[in-house]
Write a protein that holds these residues in place. Structure first.
Motif, PDB file in Angstrom:
ATOM      1  N   ILE A   1       0.257  -1.455  -0.123  1.00 20.84           N
ATOM      2  CA  ILE A   1      -0.464   0.185   0.365  1.00 20.84           C
ATOM      3  C   ILE A   1       0.828   1.365  -0.025  1.00 20.84           C
ATOM      4  O   ILE A   1       0.894   2.307  -0.656  1.00 20.84           O
ATOM      5  CB  ILE A   1      -0.713  -0.180   1.899  1.00 20.84           C
ATOM      6  CG1 ILE A   1      -2.456  -0.598   1.378  1.00 20.84           C
ATOM      7  CG2 ILE A   1      -1.461   1.185   1.700  1.00 20.84           C
ATOM      8  CD1 ILE A   1      -3.432  -0.190  -0.389  1.00 20.84           C
ATOM      9  N   ASN A   2       2.081   1.205   1.328  1.00 17.44           N
ATOM     10  CA  ASN A   2       3.075   2.069   1.253  1.00 17.44           C
ATOM     11  C   ASN A   2       3.517   2.854  -0.774  1.00 17.44           C
ATOM     12  O   ASN A   2       3.423   4.106  -1.344  1.00 17.44           O
ATOM     13  CB  ASN A   2       4.407   2.541   1.904  1.00 17.44           C
ATOM     14  CG  ASN A   2       3.376   2.375   3.214  1.00 17.44           C
ATOM     15  OD1 ASN A   2       2.388   2.196   2.907  1.00 17.44           O
ATOM     16  ND2 ASN A   2       4.036   1.825   3.978  1.00 17.44           N
TER      17      ASN A   2
ATOM     18  N   GLY B   1       0.654   4.371  -3.014  1.00 23.03           N
ATOM     19  CA  GLY B   1       1.218   5.280  -2.578  1.00 23.03           C
ATOM     20  C   GLY B   1       1.938   6.251  -3.200  1.00 23.03           C
ATOM     21  O   GLY B   1       1.520   7.965  -4.409  1.00 23.03           O
TER      22      GLY B   1
ATOM     23  N   GLN C   1      -8.341  -0.950   2.726  1.00 27.52           N
ATOM     24  CA  GLN C   1      -7.052   0.603   2.203  1.00 27.52           C
ATOM     25  C   GLN C   1      -7.632   1.348   0.974  1.00 27.52           C
ATOM     26  O   GLN C   1      -7.596   2.347   0.087  1.00 27.52           O
ATOM     27  CB  GLN C   1      -5.998   0.837   2.856  1.00 27.52           C
ATOM     28  CG  GLN C   1      -5.685   0.301   3.834  1.00 27.52           C
ATOM     29  CD  GLN C   1      -4.490   0.521   4.409  1.00 27.52           C
ATOM     30  OE1 GLN C   1      -4.113  -0.558   4.881  1.00 27.52           O
ATOM     31  NE2 GLN C   1      -4.059   1.318   5.068  1.00 27.52           N
ATOM     32  N   ALA C   2      -7.175  -0.194  -0.377  1.00 23.60           N
ATOM     33  CA  ALA C   2      -7.132   1.049  -1.821  1.00 23.60           C
ATOM     34  C   ALA C   2      -8.573   1.492  -1.848  1.00 23.60           C
ATOM     35  O   ALA C   2      -8.576   2.229  -3.335  1.00 23.60           O
ATOM     36  CB  ALA C   2      -6.693  -0.488  -2.825  1.00 23.60           C
TER      37      ALA C   2
ATOM     38  N   GLN D   1     -10.926   2.902   0.017  1.00 22.95           N
ATOM     39  CA  GLN D   1     -11.392   4.130   0.604  1.00 22.95           C
ATOM     40  C   GLN D   1     -10.007   4.922   0.103  1.00 22.95           C
ATOM     41  O   GLN D   1     -11.299   6.719   0.733  1.00 22.95           O
ATOM     42  CB  GLN D   1     -10.304   3.759   2.099  1.00 22.95           C
ATOM     43  CG  GLN D   1     -11.827   2.470   3.469  1.00 22.95           C
ATOM     44  CD  GLN D   1     -11.554   1.691   4.332  1.00 22.95           C
ATOM     45  OE1 GLN D   1     -10.557   2.017   4.751  1.00 22.95           O
ATOM     46  NE2 GLN D   1     -12.055   1.028   4.986  1.00 22.95           N
ATOM     47  N   LYS D   2      -9.222   4.819  -0.388  1.00 27.53           N
ATOM     48  CA  LYS D   2      -8.375   5.961  -0.737  1.00 27.53           C
ATOM     49  C   LYS D   2      -8.807   6.161  -2.129  1.00 27.53           C
ATOM     50  O   LYS D   2      -8.527   7.230  -2.836  1.00 27.53           O
ATOM     51  CB  LYS D   2      -7.406   5.434  -0.592  1.00 27.53           C
ATOM     52  CG  LYS D   2      -6.046   5.247   0.351  1.00 27.53           C
ATOM     53  CD  LYS D   2      -4.612   4.808   0.432  1.00 27.53           C
ATOM     54  CE  LYS D   2      -4.096   4.952   1.649  1.00 27.53           C
ATOM     55  NZ  LYS D   2      -3.901   5.751   2.662  1.00 27.53           N
ATOM     56  N   GLY D   3      -9.867   5.945  -2.750  1.00 26.58           N
ATOM     57  CA  GLY D   3     -10.118   6.004  -3.984  1.00 26.58           C
ATOM     58  C   GLY D   3      -9.176   5.557  -4.833  1.00 26.58           C
ATOM     59  O   GLY D   3      -9.651   5.487  -6.826  1.00 26.58           O
ATOM     60  N   TRP D   4      -8.464   4.519  -5.444  1.00 25.25           N
ATOM     61  CA  TRP D   4      -7.574   3.890  -6.046  1.00 25.25           C
ATOM     62  C   TRP D   4      -7.950   2.769  -6.875  1.00 25.25           C
ATOM     63  O   TRP D   4      -8.020   3.008  -7.551  1.00 25.25           O
ATOM     64  CB  TRP D   4      -6.191   3.417  -5.346  1.00 25.25           C
ATOM     65  CG  TRP D   4      -5.434   4.465  -4.714  1.00 25.25           C
ATOM     66  CD1 TRP D   4      -5.224   5.683  -4.416  1.00 25.25           C
ATOM     67  CD2 TRP D   4      -4.544   3.866  -3.933  1.00 25.25           C
ATOM     68  NE1 TRP D   4      -4.660   6.480  -3.309  1.00 25.25           N
ATOM     69  CE2 TRP D   4      -4.066   5.244  -2.346  1.00 25.25           C
ATOM     70  CE3 TRP D   4      -3.849   2.953  -3.154  1.00 25.25           C
ATOM     71  CZ2 TRP D   4      -2.642   5.358  -1.883  1.00 25.25           C
ATOM     72  CZ3 TRP D   4      -3.064   3.085  -2.191  1.00 25.25           C
ATOM     73  CH2 TRP D   4      -2.087   4.403  -1.907  1.00 25.25           C
TER      74      TRP D   4
END
Length: 459
Positions: free
Chosen positions: A101-102, A105, A127-128, A130-133
């Motif tokens: 994920i880092n 990012g 996480q991906a 939620q971050k809109g990725w």
């Protein structure tokens, strides 16, 4: 392998095996001559010998990123080469670093995300999203998933009811590998229960060989040790509660599991190099030192998933004869079935990216990599005959036959700060516990502190 005595489980096992056979027959049928194509059920646009239709993508360029290295990466590139051949697209593999994920990012911040990434944790998929990725999967990929995967494997690729991930690669993480010659010399038998495992360990120790290699330098194998004991001892309901931090790590069930774990980790003479040596042992070495040195290796057993075979392949030991395997023993009522896996997720939506993920959801892609070894697919329509040896066929069959009756790796479900970061959270807390297995209460307190911070709740 991880069989239960219920009629329901047995019925599902037969159904899953029938699905495997049906998959094998379907692949065979699709290889028949052109005049028979109408009767094969072959999808429009599917190449001869394939089960999935793919568009022509001449000139399209894709980047795929994963943390895989060595043989695993080389084998996956052969799958990508087949996709290139069938579609005309050009695919570049971009090696990623952990935590992925880092890495992603930084690529996204620089305006250069890969089109598709293989994410090793459900927590990373969340996480991906939620971050809109992450982009949702299209109809073709979802159709392949529905045809080829049990509901449980589909569901862990969903976030808020939408399908984002295709679990291309799985792991059966409930296995203990052993040096067959050492066991024979010691008169040790494959254990079915935790007590049997302690008995076998004693027999091996008495024969002059250290029972276990533990990969303490890498935190993730330590989390897997804990999860197998906890799932078998505390049961699936508690396992799910702890995975979501709905109960605290100070719960008595955690105390019981850590106390059980300390029955092995607390015996310095049972660990190659003692606790200090274990904390300096990285995962690949934990495997190779179990299968080198003839009948006097540094250890007799090593716990980890089916992927251990890749590392055994670096030694002269042969899987199935020199290197054998048994299911993680039952600590409670039944043996645990803990799985892990890597899911393909689209970061740059396009016709080509959707086609690649559709291909990865098909039996075609998984069968290519299955034949190369060191790989396991949750795709129920990959024929078991695709796997290169009887041991791997047995492991693959066990995973598929588990249907929805498995639990995904707990640390992989956690926020990455707790369950997936070297030197932090659960990885570090269990390394500290390995260093001092007598301090169960201290380990629980540290685990709860770090979990509460990562999950953002008090349990």
């Amino acid at each position: 392998m991880h069989s239960k005595s219920s009629t329901f489980r047995a019925h599902r096992a037969v159904t899953a095996l029938a699905a495997l056979l049906a998959g094998a027959l379907a692949l065979s049928a699709c290889s028949s001559g052109d005049d028979e194509k109408k009767d094969t059920g072959e999808k429009p646009g599917a190449a001869t010998g394939s089960t999935v239709g793919l568009p022509k993508l001449d000139g399209a360029k894709l980047e795929v990123s994963a943390v895989w290295t060595g043989g695993e990466q080389a084998n996956f590139k052969k799958v990508l080469a087949e996709f290139e051949k069938r579609t005309g697209a050009s695919v570049t593999f971009v090696p990623a670093q952990d935590p992925i994920i880092n890495f992603l990012g930084s690529k996204i911040a620089g305006g250069q995300p890969p089109d598709v990434a293989l994410l090793p944790q459900p927590g990373a998929i969340k996480q991906a999203v939620q971050k809109g990725w992450a982009k949702p999967l299209g109809a073709e990929a979802q159709k392949e998933l529905a045809e080829n995967y049990s509901q449980g494997w589909q569901d862990i690729g969903k976030v808020d009811g939408k399908q984002y991930g295709v679990y291309y690669k799985a792991a059966n993480k409930s296995l203990i590998w052993y040096n067959a010659q050492v066991f024979e010399n010691a008169g040790a038998k494959e254990p079915a229960t935790w007590q049997d495992l302690l008995t076998a360990s004693r027999a091996v120790y008495d024969s002059g060989v250290t029972p276990f290699s533990v990969a303490g330098a890498d935190g993730w194998p330590l989390t897997d040790w804990f999860e197998n004991i906890y799932l078998s001892q505390a049961g699936p309901e508690k396992y799910d509660q702890l995975a979501q931090h709905k109960i605290k790590w100070t719960d008595p069930s955690v105390k019981r599991a850590l106390t059980t774990l300390a029955q092995l980790w607390g015996k310095k003479e049972y660990l190659a190099g003692g606790q200090t040596g274990a904390l300096q042992t990285e995962f690949p070495q934990s495997v190779t030192q179990t299968f080198t040195g003839g009948d006097q290796p540094k250890s007799a057993m090593v716990y980890e998933g089916d992927f251990v075979q890749v590392n055994i392949g670096e030694t002269e030991a042969k899987v199935g004869t020199d290197a054998k395997v048994f299911p993680f023993p039952a600590v409670g009522d039944s043996a645990p079935v803990v799985s892990g896996g890597d899911a393909a997720v689209i970061l740059k939506d396009s016709k080509a990216a959707q086609a690649l993920v559709t291909f990865l959801a098909s039996p075609d892609a998984a069968t290519i990599q299955a034949r190369l070894g060191g790989y396991l697919s949750p795709n129920k329509n990959v024929p078991s005959s695709a796997y290169p040896n009887a041991v791997q066929q047995k492991i693959a069959k066990a995973l598929v036959e588990a249907g929805d009756d498995f639990r995904f790796d707990m640390s992989d479900q956690a926020p990455q700060a707790f369950g997936g970061t070297p030197g932090k959270g659960e990885w570090k807390d269990l390394q500290d516990f390995l260093k001092n297995p007598g301090d169960v209460a201290g380990a629980q307190a540290r685990l709860e502190r770090d979990a509460a911070a990562a999950y953002g709740n008090g349990g």
